[in-house]
Design an enzyme around this catalytic site. Structure first.
Site, PDB file in Angstrom:
ATOM      1  CG  ASP A  32      -2.049   0.947   1.161  1.00 15.40           C
ATOM      2  OD1 ASP A  32      -3.200   0.497   1.177  1.00 15.40           O
ATOM      3  OD2 ASP A  32      -1.791   2.174   1.090  1.00 15.40           O
ATOM      4  CD  GLN A  95     -14.980  -0.291  -2.046  1.00 10.44           C
ATOM      5  OE1 GLN A  95     -16.162  -0.438  -1.726  1.00 10.44           O
ATOM      6  NE2 GLN A  95     -14.410  -0.992  -3.008  1.00 10.44           N
ATOM      7  CG  HIS A 101      -8.748  -2.969  -1.999  1.00 11.63           C
ATOM      8  ND1 HIS A 101      -9.670  -2.194  -2.688  1.00 11.63           N
ATOM      9  CD2 HIS A 101      -8.517  -2.315  -0.849  1.00 11.63           C
ATOM     10  CE1 HIS A 101      -9.956  -1.127  -1.988  1.00 11.63           C
ATOM     11  NE2 HIS A 101      -9.278  -1.179  -0.849  1.00 11.63           N
ATOM     12  CG  HIS A 103      -6.821  -2.603   3.572  1.00 11.47           C
ATOM     13  ND1 HIS A 103      -6.019  -1.522   3.286  1.00 11.47           N
ATOM     14  CD2 HIS A 103      -8.045  -2.303   3.068  1.00 11.47           C
ATOM     15  CE1 HIS A 103      -6.739  -0.598   2.656  1.00 11.47           C
ATOM     16  NE2 HIS A 103      -7.970  -1.051   2.509  1.00 11.47           N
TER      17      HIS A 103
HETATM   18  P1  5GP Z   1      -9.783   1.509   0.750  1.00 12.53           P
HETATM   19  O1  5GP Z   1      -9.902   2.803   1.521  1.00 12.53           O
HETATM   20  O2  5GP Z   1     -10.502   1.597  -0.573  1.00 12.53           O
HETATM   21  O3  5GP Z   1     -10.164   0.293   1.536  1.00 12.53           O
HETATM   22  O4  5GP Z   1      -8.236   1.340   0.481  1.00 12.53           O
HETATM   23  C1  5GP Z   1      -7.571   1.884  -0.598  1.00 12.53           C
HETATM   24  C2  5GP Z   1      -6.092   1.771  -0.294  1.00 12.53           C
HETATM   25  O5  5GP Z   1      -5.389   1.866  -1.516  1.00 12.53           O
HETATM   26  C3  5GP Z   1      -5.549   2.857   0.623  1.00 12.53           C
HETATM   27  O6  5GP Z   1      -4.930   2.236   1.750  1.00 12.53           O
HETATM   28  C4  5GP Z   1      -4.533   3.598  -0.244  1.00 12.53           C
HETATM   29  O7  5GP Z   1      -3.396   3.991   0.478  1.00 12.53           O
HETATM   30  C5  5GP Z   1      -4.191   2.585  -1.310  1.00 12.53           C
HETATM   31  N1  5GP Z   1      -3.872   3.133  -2.603  1.00 12.53           N
HETATM   32  C6  5GP Z   1      -4.581   4.071  -3.305  1.00 12.53           C
HETATM   33  N2  5GP Z   1      -3.997   4.310  -4.494  1.00 12.53           N
HETATM   34  C7  5GP Z   1      -2.899   3.496  -4.555  1.00 12.53           C
HETATM   35  C8  5GP Z   1      -1.898   3.294  -5.552  1.00 12.53           C
HETATM   36  O8  5GP Z   1      -1.894   3.920  -6.622  1.00 12.53           O
HETATM   37  N3  5GP Z   1      -0.935   2.376  -5.275  1.00 12.53           N
HETATM   38  C9  5GP Z   1      -0.913   1.673  -4.099  1.00 12.53           C
HETATM   39  N4  5GP Z   1       0.087   0.792  -3.929  1.00 12.53           N
HETATM   40  N5  5GP Z   1      -1.844   1.850  -3.135  1.00 12.53           N
HETATM   41  C10 5GP Z   1      -2.823   2.754  -3.357  1.00 12.53           C
END
Ligand code: 5GP
Ligand code: ZN
Length: 137
Positions: A32, A95, A101, A103
């Site tokens: 991440d 999200q 995805h 974590h």
């Molecule tokens: P969500 O909030 O949707 O559960 O998690 C999205 C996650 O994706 C966040 O922890 C954020 O840091 C990560 N993330 C967003 N854009 C990118 C990216 O371009 N590359 C990587 N490696 N992680 C990303």
């Protein structure tokens, strides 16, 4: 199936480079970019499914198998002492990237993170009512 406006489609399929920890025909596991702790990783299916509702059952099972393998390896290599698996569905639930995805957050003593919720008080009657709502006819 992939979505041309989706960043995780591009990452999972290698169009955008990422720090990849594991890859097979169906999944990529990446670091991440905004890690909660050292080694915070994301298990991402290569096909586009917006969330858990859309994810086929078989892929859901496979995602957990990948997470289990990675948890063992990361615990061994990073020396973490615990793990949180977190999976957000919908903006209300936190999200921000609408491609399923999971974590994987390694936990270390004094890592400064609090991942949790405030437990609410509930009566047995209320629990019974909720159970009926979910399981009843
Ligand atoms: P969500 O909030 O949707 O559960 O998690 C999205 C996650 O994706 C966040 O922890 C954020 O840091 C990560 N993330 C967003 N854009 C990118 C990216 O371009 N590359 C990587 N490696 N992680 C990303
Ligand atoms: Zn996608």
């Amino acid at each position: 199936m992939s979505n041309e406006n989706c960043i995780f489609c591009k990452i999972a399929n290698g169009e955008i480079p990422s720090q990849t920890l594991y890859e097979d025909d169906s999944f990529r596991v990446i670091l991440d970019l905004g890690p909660a702790t050292k080694g915070h990783a994301l298990v991402i299916p290569k096909e586009h499914y917006a969330n858990l509702y859309e994810l086929p059952e078989e892929q859901a099972g496979e995602a957990m198998k990948v997470a289990k393998k990675m948890a063992a390896r990361m615990t061994d290599r990073l020396g973490c002492e615990g793990f949180n698996l977190i999976q957000n569905n919908g903006d209300l639930a936190g999200q921000t990237v609408f491609h399923f995805h999971m974590h994987m957050i390694p936990r270390y003593r004094a890592d400064g993170q609090t991942i949790g919720w405030k437990p609410q008080e509930v009566t047995q009657e209320e629990l019974e009512e909720v159970k009926k709502q979910i399981c009843g006819e």
